[in-house]
Design a protein around this motif. Structure first.
Motif, mmCIF file in Angstrom:
data_model
loop_
_atom_site.group_PDB
_atom_site.id
_atom_site.type_symbol
_atom_site.label_atom_id
_atom_site.label_comp_id
_atom_site.label_asym_id
_atom_site.label_seq_id
_atom_site.Cartn_x
_atom_site.Cartn_y
_atom_site.Cartn_z
ATOM 1 N N VAL A 438 -5.697 -7.247 -7.583
ATOM 2 C CA VAL A 438 -5.018 -8.217 -8.436
ATOM 3 C C VAL A 438 -5.510 -9.592 -8.018
ATOM 4 O O VAL A 438 -5.404 -9.955 -6.843
ATOM 5 N N TYR A 439 -6.049 -10.345 -8.977
ATOM 6 C CA TYR A 439 -6.634 -11.648 -8.667
ATOM 7 C C TYR A 439 -5.661 -12.777 -8.987
ATOM 8 O O TYR A 439 -5.000 -12.789 -10.032
ATOM 9 N N VAL A 440 -5.592 -13.727 -8.073
ATOM 10 C CA VAL A 440 -4.896 -14.985 -8.284
ATOM 11 C C VAL A 440 -5.928 -16.084 -8.082
ATOM 12 O O VAL A 440 -6.718 -16.022 -7.133
ATOM 13 N N SER A 441 -5.959 -17.070 -8.968
ATOM 14 C CA SER A 441 -6.905 -18.166 -8.751
ATOM 15 C C SER A 441 -6.302 -19.474 -9.201
ATOM 16 O O SER A 441 -5.531 -19.522 -10.170
ATOM 17 N N GLU A 442 -6.625 -20.520 -8.484
ATOM 18 C CA GLU A 442 -6.205 -21.864 -8.863
ATOM 19 C C GLU A 442 -7.185 -22.868 -8.279
ATOM 20 O O GLU A 442 -7.893 -22.608 -7.312
ATOM 21 N N ALA A 453 -16.447 -14.708 -12.964
ATOM 22 C CA ALA A 453 -17.128 -14.076 -11.834
ATOM 23 C C ALA A 453 -16.477 -12.768 -11.404
ATOM 24 O O ALA A 453 -17.148 -11.875 -10.885
ATOM 25 N N PHE A 454 -15.157 -12.649 -11.612
ATOM 26 C CA PHE A 454 -14.447 -11.460 -11.145
ATOM 27 C C PHE A 454 -13.893 -10.687 -12.334
ATOM 28 O O PHE A 454 -13.215 -11.246 -13.194
ATOM 29 N N ARG A 455 -14.188 -9.408 -12.374
ATOM 30 C CA ARG A 455 -13.817 -8.568 -13.514
ATOM 31 C C ARG A 455 -12.432 -7.953 -13.317
ATOM 32 O O ARG A 455 -12.073 -7.561 -12.215
ATOM 33 N N VAL A 456 -11.693 -7.882 -14.406
ATOM 34 C CA VAL A 456 -10.331 -7.362 -14.380
ATOM 35 C C VAL A 456 -10.279 -6.109 -15.253
ATOM 36 O O VAL A 456 -10.771 -6.113 -16.384
ATOM 37 N N GLY A 457 -9.680 -5.055 -14.715
ATOM 38 C CA GLY A 457 -9.688 -3.781 -15.436
ATOM 39 C C GLY A 457 -8.357 -3.332 -15.979
ATOM 40 O O GLY A 457 -8.270 -2.273 -16.598
ATOM 41 N N ALA A 458 -7.292 -4.116 -15.774
ATOM 42 C CA ALA A 458 -5.965 -3.716 -16.250
ATOM 43 C C ALA A 458 -5.162 -4.969 -16.562
ATOM 44 O O ALA A 458 -5.388 -6.022 -15.972
ATOM 45 N N HIS A 461 -3.236 -8.170 -14.120
ATOM 46 C CA HIS A 461 -3.933 -8.096 -12.834
ATOM 47 C C HIS A 461 -4.704 -9.379 -12.565
ATOM 48 O O HIS A 461 -5.592 -9.405 -11.711
ATOM 49 N N ARG A 462 -4.359 -10.423 -13.289
ATOM 50 C CA ARG A 462 -4.960 -11.729 -13.034
ATOM 51 C C ARG A 462 -3.944 -12.813 -13.339
ATOM 52 O O ARG A 462 -3.335 -12.838 -14.404
ATOM 53 N N LEU A 463 -3.748 -13.706 -12.371
ATOM 54 C CA LEU A 463 -2.851 -14.846 -12.522
ATOM 55 C C LEU A 463 -3.631 -16.116 -12.211
ATOM 56 O O LEU A 463 -4.407 -16.157 -11.244
ATOM 57 N N ARG A 504 -1.617 1.512 -3.728
ATOM 58 C CA ARG A 504 -1.435 0.124 -3.287
ATOM 59 C C ARG A 504 -2.530 -0.741 -3.907
ATOM 60 O O ARG A 504 -3.628 -0.274 -4.182
ATOM 61 N N LYS A 505 -2.220 -1.991 -4.078
ATOM 62 C CA LYS A 505 -3.188 -2.928 -4.638
ATOM 63 C C LYS A 505 -3.429 -4.067 -3.652
ATOM 64 O O LYS A 505 -2.512 -4.504 -2.958
ATOM 65 N N LYS A 506 -4.652 -4.512 -3.630
ATOM 66 C CA LYS A 506 -4.992 -5.654 -2.785
ATOM 67 C C LYS A 506 -4.868 -6.926 -3.607
ATOM 68 O O LYS A 506 -5.413 -7.022 -4.709
ATOM 69 N N ILE A 507 -4.150 -7.891 -3.071
ATOM 70 C CA ILE A 507 -4.010 -9.182 -3.739
ATOM 71 C C ILE A 507 -5.076 -10.107 -3.179
ATOM 72 O O ILE A 507 -5.137 -10.336 -1.966
ATOM 73 N N VAL A 508 -5.915 -10.626 -4.064
ATOM 74 C CA VAL A 508 -7.007 -11.519 -3.664
ATOM 75 C C VAL A 508 -6.783 -12.868 -4.328
ATOM 76 O O VAL A 508 -6.743 -12.963 -5.559
ATOM 77 N N ALA A 509 -6.604 -13.902 -3.522
ATOM 78 C CA ALA A 509 -6.356 -15.251 -4.030
ATOM 79 C C ALA A 509 -7.599 -16.105 -3.844
ATOM 80 O O ALA A 509 -8.110 -16.238 -2.722
ATOM 81 N N ILE A 510 -8.092 -16.660 -4.938
ATOM 82 C CA ILE A 510 -9.243 -17.572 -4.909
ATOM 83 C C ILE A 510 -8.693 -18.985 -5.038
ATOM 84 O O ILE A 510 -8.179 -19.370 -6.091
ATOM 85 N N GLU A 511 -8.807 -19.781 -3.978
ATOM 86 C CA GLU A 511 -8.165 -21.084 -3.919
ATOM 87 C C GLU A 511 -9.189 -22.198 -3.763
ATOM 88 O O GLU A 511 -10.068 -22.123 -2.894
ATOM 89 N N GLY A 512 -9.074 -23.244 -4.573
ATOM 90 C CA GLY A 512 -9.773 -24.470 -4.252
ATOM 91 C C GLY A 512 -9.126 -25.089 -3.024
ATOM 92 O O GLY A 512 -7.931 -24.884 -2.762
ATOM 93 N N ASP A 513 -9.891 -25.864 -2.242
ATOM 94 C CA ASP A 513 -9.307 -26.402 -1.015
ATOM 95 C C ASP A 513 -8.189 -27.391 -1.307
ATOM 96 O O ASP A 513 -7.193 -27.453 -0.588
ATOM 97 N N SER A 514 -8.311 -28.163 -2.377
ATOM 98 C CA SER A 514 -7.227 -29.067 -2.748
ATOM 99 C C SER A 514 -5.997 -28.286 -3.183
ATOM 100 O O SER A 514 -4.871 -28.563 -2.747
ATOM 101 N N ALA A 515 -6.165 -27.295 -4.051
ATOM 102 C CA ALA A 515 -5.037 -26.488 -4.523
ATOM 103 C C ALA A 515 -4.368 -25.746 -3.370
ATOM 104 O O ALA A 515 -3.134 -25.630 -3.327
ATOM 105 N N PHE A 516 -5.150 -25.261 -2.427
ATOM 106 C CA PHE A 516 -4.597 -24.556 -1.271
ATOM 107 C C PHE A 516 -3.650 -25.459 -0.493
ATOM 108 O O PHE A 516 -2.615 -25.011 0.009
ATOM 109 N N GLY A 517 -3.984 -26.740 -0.426
ATOM 110 C CA GLY A 517 -3.155 -27.675 0.322
ATOM 111 C C GLY A 517 -1.753 -27.826 -0.210
ATOM 112 O O GLY A 517 -0.825 -28.183 0.528
#
Length: 656
Positions: A438-442, A453-458, A461-463, A504-517
């Motif tokens: 499950v992808y999270v990105s900001e 860049a990242f493919r979603v199959g269900a 499963h993307r936020l 089980r599902k792996k949660i993968v968060a793609i964060e910009g460094d500013s957003a992470f802050g």
């Protein structure tokens, strides 16, 4: 409230009644941050078997609760206290993130830099079902200036579907159930229940409390048959049809996703997913026009919009991104969404209804029809010019994407880093069709580029930052996704011999460094809750771009600024952050595993080991700062076509 005897207690306190009302509604997880007077409410929840996930910041908690509602299809629940510090009150901060806004407020409140975001509210804008509960000062102290006194119901009524304060302790369960139903039924959104301290601390005879309130799943309306027939006729007569699959199609549930997929595959009409509509049909599907987005928008003459808004993410359905002659048919659960854009003002093509039911109705209307004609398998007849144009654009864009991903320079580019992570995840998690990730990105570039860049199959499963493009959602969303998917797995009974266990599902968060802050302290929440979330911080030392490409260059600019000399005398660039901040070290200090990755090999190793880790992992990915790049806010600007049907490449901000 516990009792040493086997007989039920004669009286119940308010905290127990609140907790039991939630349990009776089927609530299993609550997100929030406690303080007086709601701390006992949280304790009673846990006594009744409800999991309480305590955050470090109310905004992150509210983002999590709203996203949990979207992922599970039932209202997420938020519990906050009146305030941890003022100004502004923490209850308001929590509501800014999800149920509603920190709106322009009394002079004692902080001046808000982004009132529009806070006035709308993230859950309201994204139609996330959310029940917010907040403690309040004692009822009998109203207007006297009690500690953190605030008339929250008056403040929040314009911005929520329902805001109320129970009139008595006996009415608490029914009040909570009513607010829960409002959040869930119709167009989902936030509702709010105010809980004054005297109500929480009071006691009532058990026999006087009505625990009978229940909320059944919301009804699903089908579409007006005449309008459905008009939409079907529009598609049949189109030379270049397109189906836009929105977040609403994902939110409508598995049956709706299956119906949309049958509609697309039966009619062979190309589809374009919105960012959170990805996965309703898997990325890479033969009819997926996402890789040819510019060509699809420029050429489509009949557009079926399933559960999406024609807002900034879809360029309002207007030229120059869209063909001037395009006609739009909208399908949405919420009647107020129909016709909001001038491009979709054709009332005869607006269908109110559940996306899945309307898709099934359309499939029946279009039975036997297939775009391009013929009855054989795809590829047996010559493709219409529109499909040929989409195929050519896909091939052209794929070549460009591959060239960027092959960039061997250091520091890494976004595209190269994402290619390494994607390859490693595909190897350890399997293809996206297995839906193990499950992808999270900001962020700006981080979220923008990660979408393709990242493919979603269900579905679901993307936020990402969503309709409101709110930053700071990432780690709250990651907590929500872990609780929604893996919490259910952990609570599931043993399926028995010969039957597969739930995945089980792996949660993968793609964060910009500013957003992470915005929410970095929530790494401690992940560690405390033992959530195996894998976080990538794309560190370009800046917001959109950094100050300099090297440590020496950054130090020179900073020294010049401090000395009041040179081009930096007015201060470091507004977009600049500290150079190559060690977010991996921060993660280690907060109880997570940290990796620093500068090379493809280091990044691949961190991804593989991070995927297998049992607790949270933060990978600090050092990428190019882009210090010399001109800032572009492409999603707000006008399109300039380099080739027919091809959009100008957009950088610096979120797009579809």
């Amino acid at each position: 409230m516990s009792s040493s005897s086997s007989s039920p207690p004669a009286t119940l306190n308010g905290a127990h009644i609140i907790a039991r009302a939630l349990r009776d509604l089927g609530v299993t997880v609550v997100f929030g941050i406690v303080g007086i007077p709601v701390v006992d409410v949280a304790e009673q929840m846990m006594n009744l078997g409800i999991r309480f996930i305590a955050f470090r910041n109310e905004q992150a908690a509210s983002y999590a609760a709203g996203a949990y509602g979207y992922l599970t299809g039932k209202p997420g629940v938020l519990l906050v206290f009146p305030s941890a510090a003022a100004p502004p009150p923490a209850g308001l901060r929590g509501r800014a993130g999800s149920p509603v806004a920190e709106q322009a407020s009394p002079a004692s409140f902080a001046v808000l830099t982004d009132p529009t975001r806070r006035q709308i509210g993230n859950s309201s804008a994204n139609a996330f079902p959310l029940l917010a509960l907040a403690g309040a000062s004692e009822t009998h102290l109203a207007t006297k200036g009690a500690f953190q006194e605030l008339d929250a119901v008056s403040l929040l009524t314009p911005h929520t579907k329902l805001a109320l304060r129970p009139a008595s302790l006996a009415l608490v369960p029914r009040s909570i159930a009513t607010a829960y139903r409002h959040a869930w039924y119709g167009r989902p959104g936030p509702s709010f229940v105010d809980l004054p301290a005297d109500l929480i601390q009071a006691a009532a005879p058990a026999a006087a409390v009505d625990f009978g309130a229940r909320v059944a799943p919301p009804p699903r309306p089908a579409g007006d048959p005449a309008r459905v027939a008009a939409v079907a006729a529009l598609l049949r007569g189109a030379s270049a049809p397109l189906i836009v699959v929105g977040k609403g199609a994902a939110a409508a549930g598995p049956a709706a996703a299956a119906a949309v997929r049958r509609l697309v595959e039966s009619t062979r009409v190309p589809f374009l997913p919105t960012p959170m509509g990805k996965g309703v049909l898997p990325d890479g599907h033969a009819l997926d026009a996402g890789a040819a987005r510019g060509a699809a928008l420029a050429r489509a003459d009949a557009v079926l919009v399933l559960g999406a808004r024609l807002n900034w993410l879809l360029h309002f359905g207007e030229p120059p991104r869209w063909s001037p002659g395009a006609r739009f048919a909208q399908v949405d659960l919420a009647p107020e969404e129909l016709g909001r854009s001038a491009a979709a003002a054709d009332a005869g093509l607006a269908v109110q209804g559940d996306v899945g039911l309307v898709a099934a109705q359309l499939l029946e209307q279009l039975r036997g029809w297939r775009y391009g004609g013929g009855g054989g398998a795809p590829g047996e007849e010559a493709a219409p010019p529109y499909l040929a144009a989409l195929a050519a654009a896909k091939e052209r864009n794929a070549r460009r994407a591959a060239a960027k991903a092959a960039d061997a320079g250091l520091p890494l580019s976004f595209e190269r880093a994402f290619a390494v992570v994607r390859a490693a995840l595909d190897r350890v998690a399997g293809p996206p069709e297995r839906a193990r990730v499950v992808y999270v990105s900001e962020g700006a570039n981080a979220m923008d580029i990660a979408r393709s860049a990242f493919r979603v199959g269900a579905p679901r499963h993307r936020l990402d930052a969503g309709t409101l493009a709110a930053m700071g959602v990432g780690l709250g969303y990651a907590v929500a996704a872990h609780a929604a998917y893996n919490g259910e797995v952990e609570a599931a009974p043993d399926p028995g011999p010969g039957r597969p266990a739930r995945q089980r599902k792996k949660i993968v968060a793609i964060e910009g460094d500013s957003a992470f802050g915005f929410s970095a302290m929530e790494v401690e929440t992940l560690a405390r809750a033992a959530m195996d979330v894998l976080v990538f911080v794309m560190n370009n030392s800046g917001v959109y771009r950094g100050e300099a490409e090297t440590a020496a260059g950054w130090a020179r600019r900073r020294a010049a600024w401090l000395a009041g000399a040179g081009p930096a005398r007015g201060g470091l660039r507004s977009t600049g952050l500290g150079f190559e901040t060690r977010y991996d070290g921060l993660a280690e200090a907060l109880g997570a595993k940290g990796y620093l990755a500068r090379t493809p090999d280091e990044l691949e190793r961190a991804t593989v080991e991070g995927f297998a880790a049992e607790g949270p992992v933060v990978v600090n990915v050092i990428i190019r700062s882009g210090a010399e790049r001109e800032l572009e806010f492409g999603w707000q600007g006008k399109s300039k076509k380099k080739e027919e049907g091809e959009e100008k490449e957009e950088k610096g901000g979120p797009k579809l």
